[in-house]
Motif scaffolding. Structure first.
Motif, PDB file in Angstrom:
ATOM      1  N   LEU A  75       8.812  -0.010   9.431  1.00  0.00           N
ATOM      2  CA  LEU A  75       8.543   1.083  10.372  1.00  0.00           C
ATOM      3  C   LEU A  75       8.683   0.621  11.818  1.00  0.00           C
ATOM      4  CD1 LEU A  75       5.572   3.203   8.947  1.00  0.00           C
ATOM      5  CD2 LEU A  75       7.998   3.776   9.067  1.00  0.00           C
ATOM      6  N   ALA A  76       8.306  -0.601  12.095  1.00  0.00           N
ATOM      7  CA  ALA A  76       8.456  -1.115  13.457  1.00  0.00           C
ATOM      8  C   ALA A  76       9.926  -1.132  13.868  1.00  0.00           C
ATOM      9  CB  ALA A  76       7.845  -2.512  13.557  1.00  0.00           C
ATOM     10  N   GLY A 124       8.622   3.602   4.894  1.00  0.00           N
ATOM     11  CA  GLY A 124       7.380   2.897   5.202  1.00  0.00           C
ATOM     12  C   GLY A 124       6.920   1.998   4.063  1.00  0.00           C
ATOM     13  N   ASN A 125       6.454   0.817   4.420  1.00  0.00           N
ATOM     14  CA  ASN A 125       6.016  -0.154   3.421  1.00  0.00           C
ATOM     15  C   ASN A 125       4.810  -0.934   3.959  1.00  0.00           C
ATOM     16  OD1 ASN A 125       5.962  -1.711   1.101  1.00  0.00           O
ATOM     17  ND2 ASN A 125       7.582  -3.090   1.778  1.00  0.00           N
ATOM     18  N   ILE A 174       0.842  -1.194   0.000  1.00  0.00           N
ATOM     19  CA  ILE A 174       0.000   0.000   0.000  1.00  0.00           C
ATOM     20  C   ILE A 174       0.880   1.247   0.000  1.00  0.00           C
ATOM     21  CG2 ILE A 174      -1.855   1.177   1.245  1.00  0.00           C
ATOM     22  CD1 ILE A 174      -2.256  -1.606   2.697  1.00  0.00           C
ATOM     23  N   PRO A 175       0.580   2.231  -0.839  1.00  0.00           N
ATOM     24  CA  PRO A 175       1.351   3.473  -0.805  1.00  0.00           C
ATOM     25  C   PRO A 175       1.362   4.077   0.602  1.00  0.00           C
ATOM     26  CG  PRO A 175      -0.060   3.432  -2.737  1.00  0.00           C
ATOM     27  CD  PRO A 175      -0.446   2.239  -1.903  1.00  0.00           C
ATOM     28  N   CYS A 176       2.542   4.431   1.071  1.00  0.00           N
ATOM     29  CA  CYS A 176       2.696   4.980   2.419  1.00  0.00           C
ATOM     30  C   CYS A 176       2.265   6.436   2.436  1.00  0.00           C
ATOM     31  CB  CYS A 176       4.149   4.841   2.871  1.00  0.00           C
ATOM     32  SG  CYS A 176       4.434   5.323   4.597  1.00  0.00           S
ATOM     33  N   ALA A 185      -0.563   6.580  12.190  1.00  0.00           N
ATOM     34  CA  ALA A 185      -1.083   7.351  11.059  1.00  0.00           C
ATOM     35  C   ALA A 185      -0.919   6.587   9.753  1.00  0.00           C
ATOM     36  CB  ALA A 185      -0.365   8.702  10.982  1.00  0.00           C
ATOM     37  N   VAL A 186       0.213   5.926   9.598  1.00  0.00           N
ATOM     38  CA  VAL A 186       0.438   5.107   8.398  1.00  0.00           C
ATOM     39  C   VAL A 186      -0.582   3.971   8.342  1.00  0.00           C
ATOM     40  CG1 VAL A 186       2.040   3.496   7.287  1.00  0.00           C
ATOM     41  CG2 VAL A 186       2.876   5.684   8.178  1.00  0.00           C
ATOM     42  N   LEU A 187      -0.848   3.335   9.480  1.00  0.00           N
ATOM     43  CA  LEU A 187      -1.821   2.250   9.526  1.00  0.00           C
ATOM     44  C   LEU A 187      -3.217   2.760   9.179  1.00  0.00           C
ATOM     45  CD1 LEU A 187      -2.677  -0.646  10.111  1.00  0.00           C
ATOM     46  CD2 LEU A 187      -2.832  -0.038  12.544  1.00  0.00           C
ATOM     47  N   ARG A 188      -3.618   3.905   9.717  1.00  0.00           N
ATOM     48  CA  ARG A 188      -4.946   4.448   9.410  1.00  0.00           C
ATOM     49  C   ARG A 188      -5.102   4.677   7.916  1.00  0.00           C
ATOM     50  NH1 ARG A 188      -4.175   7.386  14.171  1.00  0.00           N
ATOM     51  NH2 ARG A 188      -3.388   9.193  13.036  1.00  0.00           N
ATOM     52  N   SER A 189      -4.092   5.268   7.296  1.00  0.00           N
ATOM     53  CA  SER A 189      -4.143   5.510   5.854  1.00  0.00           C
ATOM     54  C   SER A 189      -4.204   4.188   5.088  1.00  0.00           C
ATOM     55  CB  SER A 189      -2.922   6.319   5.414  1.00  0.00           C
ATOM     56  OG  SER A 189      -2.887   6.458   4.004  1.00  0.00           O
ATOM     57  N   ALA A 190      -3.414   3.214   5.525  1.00  0.00           N
ATOM     58  CA  ALA A 190      -3.382   1.915   4.857  1.00  0.00           C
ATOM     59  C   ALA A 190      -4.736   1.214   4.962  1.00  0.00           C
ATOM     60  CB  ALA A 190      -2.278   1.051   5.454  1.00  0.00           C
TER      61      ALA A 190
END
Length: 229
Positions: free
Chosen positions: A96-97, A44-45, A8-10, A118-123
């Motif tokens: 990211l972790a 981020g990936n 998913i695009p970060c 925030a990255v997870l919410r977007s993903a």
């Protein structure tokens, strides 16, 4: 159908992140926040493992999907009108972790944790849109193991079993505690459903919960999900 993997695009919603971190735009901490955002966007990936699956059987308080039993009265009722299900695991990614562990300072780690969230919410937003379009779900809803007492965290085990080698596919490990690593990961089943359903509607925790998507409805469980004698 075999489990699919999609990178998913970060992306990060900066304004939303600042609001959730309680950091004002003119704060002296903005430089640090922007630094970590830039770093995260470069490495981020986020990923999703998911598949289209079909219901084999339904009982009063369980659903069987591809031979695997999920025990939940709420899930059963919510899937009353469908035999289509999309189990999924979405993660911010091991990259990211690992990156966040390089910020042991309490405040820096607080920001890094917020950035991963925030990255997870977007993903998740992108994943839901992809699932709905790819499998023609129309109006859809999610249920997530551990989000409600009536579908406990132990239900992670059959969900991971349904998807297969999730760790090999996207790096997400299901621990013996049934928690996932990386921690900024969400699992669940998405399915077509008329009307609105959010786990939050059945959750009586405080209304100021940052993840709340809908108010608690104190009568909903009794009216819709309570098993009739």
């Amino acid at each position: 159908m075999d489990t699919k993997v999609y990178q998913i695009p970060c992306a990060i919603d900066r304004e939303d992140l600042l609001a959730r971190l309680h950091i004002k735009p003119d704060s002296s901490y903005i430089g640090k926040v922007d630094q970590l955002i830039d770093e995260a966007l470069k490495i981020g990936n986020p990923k999703i493992a998911y598949k289209l699956a079909f219901v084999d059987d339904k009982g009063d308080d369980f659903v069987v999907i591809e031979g695997i039993r999920f025990s939940s009265r709420i899930l059963r009722v919510n899937m009353e009108d469908t035999f289509k299900a999309v189990p999924f695991v979405v993660t911010c990614g091991t990259e990211l972790a690992d990156w966040a562990q390089g910020y042991p300072d309490t405040f820096d780690n607080y920001i890094a944790d917020g950035v991963m969230e925030a990255v997870l919410r977007s993903a998740l937003e992108k994943s839901y849109a992809r699932i709905d379009e790819e499998f023609n779900l129309g109006h859809a809803a999610n249920m997530n193991p551990g989000s409600l007492p009536e579908w406990p965290l132990t239900e992670q085990e059959p969900l991971f079993q349904l998807l297969g080698d999730v760790q090999g596919l996207i790096g997400v490990e299901l621990k013996s505690s049934f928690l996932m690593s990386p921690i900024k990961t969400e699992s669940g089943i998405r399915f077509p459903k008329e009307g609105t359903f959010y786990n939050c509607q059945l959750c009586s925790r405080e209304d100021n919960c940052p993840g709340r998507k809908a108010p608690f409805d104190k009568d909903l469980y009794k009216e819709k999900y309570l098993k009739k004698d």
